[in-house]
Enzyme design. Structure first.
Site, PDB file in Angstrom:
ATOM      1  N   SER A 235       0.848  -1.198   0.000  1.00 57.50           N
ATOM      2  CA  SER A 235       0.000   0.000   0.000  1.00 57.50           C
ATOM      3  C   SER A 235       0.885   1.250   0.000  1.00 57.50           C
ATOM      4  CB  SER A 235      -0.947  -0.038   1.201  1.00 57.50           C
ATOM      5  OG  SER A 235      -1.933   0.958   1.095  1.00 57.50           O
ATOM      6  N   ASP A 361      -9.590  -2.873  -6.659  1.00 62.35           N
ATOM      7  CA  ASP A 361      -9.124  -2.336  -5.381  1.00 62.35           C
ATOM      8  C   ASP A 361      -9.992  -1.134  -4.991  1.00 62.35           C
ATOM      9  OD1 ASP A 361      -7.688  -1.062  -3.290  1.00 62.35           O
ATOM     10  OD2 ASP A 361      -5.840  -1.975  -3.984  1.00 62.35           O
ATOM     11  N   HIS A 390      -8.233  -4.762  -1.551  1.00 59.37           N
ATOM     12  CA  HIS A 390      -7.018  -4.057  -1.147  1.00 59.37           C
ATOM     13  C   HIS A 390      -6.228  -4.908  -0.171  1.00 59.37           C
ATOM     14  CE1 HIS A 390      -4.372  -0.666  -0.585  1.00 59.37           C
ATOM     15  NE2 HIS A 390      -4.513  -0.748   0.726  1.00 59.37           N
TER      16      HIS A 390
END
Length: 573
Positions: A235, A361, A390
């Site tokens: 991320s 996502d 995600h």
């Protein structure tokens, strides 16, 4: 008869409709409501269970984007069976939102304990390095004194967590446990102020803060010079990783890297996360984590940032405005997003890099993925899945495994056994920032039919600069020869011309003077040739426009000339 007509007129069609609807059983209305709610939620939550069912639960293939001449793909990724197979999400988690929420609240992480080491930074800051050795998960007795020998050759995987995450996050534990189970050592570099460590300086981490990663990587390389070092960013940690690799280029002591669910472009991500209702839910959840982080370190935020504004923040952008921009000394929030966007540094990555993203996502949108930049770099392979959410990518009926963890382990293992591991370049000449290089290497843009703008390579620009340099060198050489010959004429007796020698005569000088106007025309000719080579259609379109626009003037002139000639001919006749 009149009464019958009045009775028919008094019957309202809506009343008749309501009377008919009242005859339908209430249970039918209940089932209709359930069907409508199911259809709405199925679309709203982006379920794909029916698609998987009709597809026979075979999953969807993995999309791979790479340069055709990439040695990383042909030598490493082509041997990764997981990346060339299919990914099928857990059937009862067949929604990106279900997967993401399930990872956050449950995740089913394996149980183990880290070995913590505090690392002091040059500015007074402190980060916690949490180690998990291969011996810790192999069944051996856990011992805090079991240190890694300095000459150990066991590969080390350095993990960079996401926003407000630390080593205790479920996805971090899945990665660390599986990697250590393969026989490698893992170290998680927690961000400043996370992992139970206080902030000990006036610097905080952000989405583009690469100084801590650079220092930790350098320290690990110095302590264990014989151990190959691999990096995995997740991320926001993936954004920091790619930015660091692009900033340092060949100078990084990293053998390979993997970026999972990177936001890529923070400005696009900011627009996306506030667009729809569900994205605003994630925005609110992440903001809550940031507020909790600020609350833990209130004294420093109160002194360095706008504490009242932080408490009133309702989005990530609000928090960045009142905290990140002030502490990091960014002029505006958009300035912070632009400077810390990792997509600007993709072209300068010199390390074998595997990037994994899910097209559904809900946090890091597919709109920010730099497809063309990844395809242009021979060191990068981009793997995209149709589903996954995600950082989730759960697979199996019980959701016991995470797909990207297996894909990462396989990629790093094959890379380690290949000849394509990156070797640090000790000396680098003419280094330039990635932002400058991205501007220099993309002087032209290509607008596709869907409106996407992509930079075109600067090979033609390099050819133009090479031609100009060669022309300048030739001119300088000719002038130097003329100056040297002139000096020899002044100070030495001119020898008699003989065979094989070139003697400058007045006629040759006159010829050179007459040929000078051609040097004025040659740049124009060169521009036309380059224009025709770059786009043949554009060249002929330019010719057509020139003819059409100049035809009225040229046609009038020709008409006047021919009219005079015809008049003279008629008079002579």
């Amino acid at each position: 008869m009149d009464c019958r007509v009045l009775g028919e007129v008094s019957e309202n069609p809506y009343v008749l409709l309501l009377n008919d609807l009242s005859l339908i059983p209430i249970s039918h209305y209940f089932f209709a409501f359930l069907a409508f709610s199911f259809a709405f939620l199925y679309h709203f939550l982006e379920f794909h269970f029916l698609q998987d069912l009709f597809n026979g639960f075979r999953g969807s293939p993995i999309g791979l984007t790479y340069n055709p001449s990439s040695p990383i793909y042909h030598g490493v990724v082509s041997k990764c069976r997981i990346l060339h197979a299919r990914y099928l999400a857990t059937p009862w988690l067949s929604s990106p939102h279900f997967q993401t929420v399930f990872l956050s609240f449950f995740g089913r992480p394996p149980a183990f304990s880290y070995r913590r080491k505090l690392f002091n930074l040059s500015d007074g800051g402190t980060v916690a390095l949490d180690w998990l050795l291969s011996s810790d998960v192999s069944g051996d007795v856990f011992s805090t004194n079991n240190a890694i020998p300095k000459g150990d050759t066991t590969p080390i995987v350095l993990v960079i967590p996401g926003l407000t995450s630390d080593s205790d996050a479920a996805y971090i534990k899945h990665l660390a446990f599986n990697t250590a189970k393969k026989g490698w050592n893992v170290v998680v570099s927690n961000h400043r102020g996370l992992g139970g460590i206080s902030v000990t300086s006036d610097f905080f981490y952000n989405a583009g803060w690469t100084e801590d990663l650079r220092t930790v990587v350098s320290n690990l390389h110095d302590e264990y010079p014989n151990a190959p070092l691999f990096l995995v960013g997740l991320s926001v940690g993936a954004n920091i990783l790619v930015k660091y690799l692009g900033e340092d280029g060949d100078k990084v002591p990293v053998a390979g890297a993997v970026a999972i669910c990177s936001p890529w472009d923070l400005l696009i991500g900011d627009r996306f996360i506030g667009r729809r209702l569900l994205q605003k839910f994630y925005d609110k959840a992440l903001t809550t984590g940031l507020l909790g982080y600020a609350q833990l370190h209130q004294p420093r935020f109160f002194r360095l940032a706008n504490w009242e504004g932080i408490k009133k923040s309702r989005s990530i952008r609000d928090f960045d405005q009142h905290a990140t921009c002030i502490v990091g000394k960014f002029e505006t929030v958009d300035t912070y997003y632009r400077r810390c966007t990792s997509a600007n540094y993709v072209g300068n990555v010199s390390v074998p890099l595997l990037c994994i993203s899910a097209l559904d996502d809900p946090v890091c949108t597919r709109e920010a993925i730099p497809w063309e930049e990844c395809r242009a770099n021979i060191n990068i392979v981009l793997a995209t899945t149709k589903h996954g959410g995600h950082l989730a990518f759960f697979e199996g009926l019980t959701a016991a495994g995470i797909w990207w963890v297996r894909a990462t382990d396989e990629f790093l293992k094959i890379l380690h056994s290949s000849q394509y591991m990156h070797v640090q370049k000790m000396v680098s000449f003419g280094a330039q920032s990635s932002l400058d290089s991205s501007i220099d290497q993309g002087p032209y843009v290509n607008i596709a039919e869907d409106g996407m703008v992509a930079a075109v390579g600067n090979e033609q620009a390099k050819e133009n600069r090479t031609e100009d340099v060669l022309e300048q060198q030739k001119t300088h050489q000719r002038k130097t020869n003329e100056m040297v010959s002139g000096e020899q004429d002044d100070h030495m007796i001119k020898p008699e011309p003989c065979s094989g020698e070139i003697v400058q005569s007045s006629e040759q000088a006159t010829t050179r003077q007459d040929s000078k106007p051609l040097d004025v025309i040659s740049p124009v000719r060169r521009c036309l040739e380059l224009l025709s080579q770059r786009s043949r259609w554009s060249f002929w379109l330019l010719v057509y426009v020139a003819i059409v626009t100049s035809w009225p003037l040229v046609g009038s002139a020709l008409q006047i000339v021919f009219r005079k000639k015809l008049r003279n001919i008629s008079r002579a006749a």
